[in-house]
Write a protein that holds these residues in place. Structure first.
Motif, mmCIF file in Angstrom:
data_model
loop_
_atom_site.group_PDB
_atom_site.id
_atom_site.type_symbol
_atom_site.label_atom_id
_atom_site.label_comp_id
_atom_site.label_asym_id
_atom_site.label_seq_id
_atom_site.Cartn_x
_atom_site.Cartn_y
_atom_site.Cartn_z
ATOM 1 N N THR A 302 0.833 -1.212 0.000
ATOM 2 C CA THR A 302 0.000 0.000 0.000
ATOM 3 C C THR A 302 0.864 1.257 0.000
ATOM 4 O OG1 THR A 302 -1.573 -1.244 1.312
ATOM 5 C CG2 THR A 302 -1.931 1.134 1.178
ATOM 6 N N PHE A 303 0.531 2.154 -0.910
ATOM 7 C CA PHE A 303 1.311 3.396 -1.036
ATOM 8 C C PHE A 303 0.795 4.436 -0.044
ATOM 9 C CE2 PHE A 303 2.188 7.486 -3.440
ATOM 10 C CZ PHE A 303 3.567 7.453 -3.256
ATOM 11 N N ASP A 304 1.720 4.888 0.811
ATOM 12 C CA ASP A 304 1.395 5.917 1.796
ATOM 13 C C ASP A 304 2.330 7.099 1.503
ATOM 14 O OD1 ASP A 304 0.907 7.462 4.027
ATOM 15 O OD2 ASP A 304 2.009 6.153 5.415
ATOM 16 N N PRO A 305 1.881 8.076 0.695
ATOM 17 C CA PRO A 305 2.813 9.096 0.196
ATOM 18 C C PRO A 305 3.392 9.975 1.296
ATOM 19 C CG PRO A 305 0.543 9.667 -0.378
ATOM 20 C CD PRO A 305 0.508 8.288 0.203
ATOM 21 N N ILE A 306 4.688 10.257 1.175
ATOM 22 C CA ILE A 306 5.320 11.265 2.035
ATOM 23 C C ILE A 306 4.520 12.558 1.810
ATOM 24 C CG2 ILE A 306 7.465 12.548 2.465
ATOM 25 C CD1 ILE A 306 8.916 10.273 0.871
#
Ligand SMILES: Cc1ncc(COP(=O)(O)O)c(C=O)c1O
Length: 438
Positions: A302-306
């Motif tokens: 899962t992509f958890d953007p900075i």
């Protein structure tokens, strides 16, 4: 000799320029940035530095470039994979080295800039986020004769969204018989397109004419009609002071091989305003380098953007070209854009003055396309040479002068304040006169 008084709009200085070597060298002696020139490697012609006026195309090599590359090679040799954490400048966080310098360069906050990829790639990545057409709002307004790569990018993005580029692309036209765009016409056009307008995307400075566009006013007008506003700063970053954050610019991208002297094809830069960068719901193409650093190496799906511009960086840092950029950017940080701009205004005004002398001495009616007002231009002057062919550039090269040529008969010259001198501009005048009389 033509003793012109040149009044500079952006300062109170009134200069009495003279077309003599003594005048040029006396200006160089008074130049507070004069020592920077010795930090660069100039190609040689007949045993002396060539007159290099193409920093708008490819900047010169800073002397520190070689050592910076050697350092990375030695660290690679010494550390292998451990260099990601133990190299002098650890590769894992290499791009973080640039936040401060890049932010100062373009007038941004630390969380609004990231160095990555190259210019057209970055433009596409930003268009993926900022060109989100709807049924009603889908048009892109861009400058007359943009750099073709931008034109292709806009057209292919339109196609990507299932639209006909002919319906989407609106190229701002100058008035009949004019080449420059008038500020009031740009604003009127934005208002006219109104709620059909999705995006305004210009070069900050047009690559061909050298015109610097009224960026802040364009942002205000775009936002007033509900459109986004971004810029391709290829010819603007390192050329003019910018305040992207204060001007409320939505996004921007730039290359580092022109005014920023970071070498052919070097790493590009991107700016995303904080209000967008911190918004996790704004679409961005995702890759592992944009992933929340505290969980990046958990390798989850899962992509958890900075919550900063860094989340647009998809790939790990290209250390070798970034190593040179670090050297070059440091010079800009040390000198500062304000000091560079102060010299640049004088240097380009001197070039304009020298061109008038060349007209007097040759009778060739050179026509400067670039705005006369220094507030509407950076270093570059683009000049129509009536009747000339590309042979002129060869004639100049034989005399140790490098300018660049754009069809049908335009030479572009950019005396850059970081390493060019008033003597360069004077010598250019002599060589152009000879070449035109040839
Ligand atoms: C204004 C402008 N935009 C885009 C580009 C393309 O740059 P790149 O090849 O780094 O994508 C250039 C290159 O000179 C340019 O001048």
């Amino acid at each position: 000799m033509n003793d012109a008084k040149i009044s500079l709009h952006t300062s109170d200085i009134v200069m009495e320029f003279q077309y003599t070597i003594d005048f040029a060298t006396s200006m160089d002696a008074r130049d507070p940035l004069r020592n920077r020139r010795s930090e660069f490697l100039f190609p040689q012609h007949d045993g002396r530095d060539i007159v290099y006026l193409t920093g708008n195309s490819l900047g010169l090599q800073p002397k520190g470039a070689f050592d910076a590359l050697r350092q990375e090679c030695e660290d690679w040799q010494h550390w292998g994979v451990e260099g990601h954490f133990h190299a002098k400048h650890p590769w894992y966080s290499y791009h973080e080295r640039f936040a401060d310098g890049a932010a100062k360069l373009v007038g941004a906050q630390l969380n609004e800039v990231v160095m990555m990829n190259q210019l057209t790639v970055n433009l596409h990545m930003l268009l993926m986020s900022f060109y989100r057409p709807t049924e009603k709002r889908y048009k892109i307004l861009f400058e007359h004769k943009p750099f073709p790569s931008d034109h292709y990018a806009f057209a292919s993005q339109a196609t990507l969204h299932g639209r006909n580029p002919d319906d989407v692309l609106v190229e701002m036209q100058p008035r009949a018989g004019e080449v420059l765009l008038r500020e009031e016409d740009i604003i009127d056009k934005i208002q006219e397109l109104g709620d059909e307008l999705a995006l305004v995307c210009f070069g900050g400075v047009n690559y061909f004419t050298g015109q610097f566009f009224p960026m802040q006013k364009m942002v205000e007008a775009s936002h007033a009609v509900g459109a986004m506003c971004g810029f391709d700063l290829a010819h603007t970053a390192g050329n003019l002071p910018l305040k992207l954050h204060d001007w409320n610019v939505d996004f921007a991208c730039w290359c580092t091989y022109k005014y920023l002297n970071s070498g052919p094809g070097s790493v590009g830069g991107a700016y995303i305003h904080e209000r967008h960068a911190s918004n996790p719901d704004l679409f961005r193409l995702a890759g592992w380098w944009g992933q929340n650093k505290s969980i990046r190496f958990q390798m989850g799906p899962t992509f958890d953007p900075i919550p900063t511009a860094e989340s647009w960086a998809m790939s790990n840092a290209p250390v070798f070209n970034m190593a040179i950029h670090a050297v070059a950017l440091q010079q800009f940080t040390e000198v500062g854009m304000e000091a560079l701009r102060e010299k640049s205004i004088l240097l380009t005004a001197y070039l304009e003055f020298v061109l008038k002398e060349v007209v007097d001495q040759t009778g060739v009616q050179l026509e400067v396309l670039t705005p006369r007002n220094p507030e509407q231009r950076g270093c570059q002057l683009s000049v129509v040479v009536p009747g000339a062919t590309k042979e002129l550039v060869g004639q100049l090269a034989q005399r140790g002068v490098v300018v660049d040529w754009r069809e049908p008969n335009v030479i572009r010259m950019a005396p850059v304040p970081m390493y060019n001198s008033f003597e360069d501009v004077y010598r250019f005048g002599l060589c152009l006169t000879e070449a035109l009389k040839h």
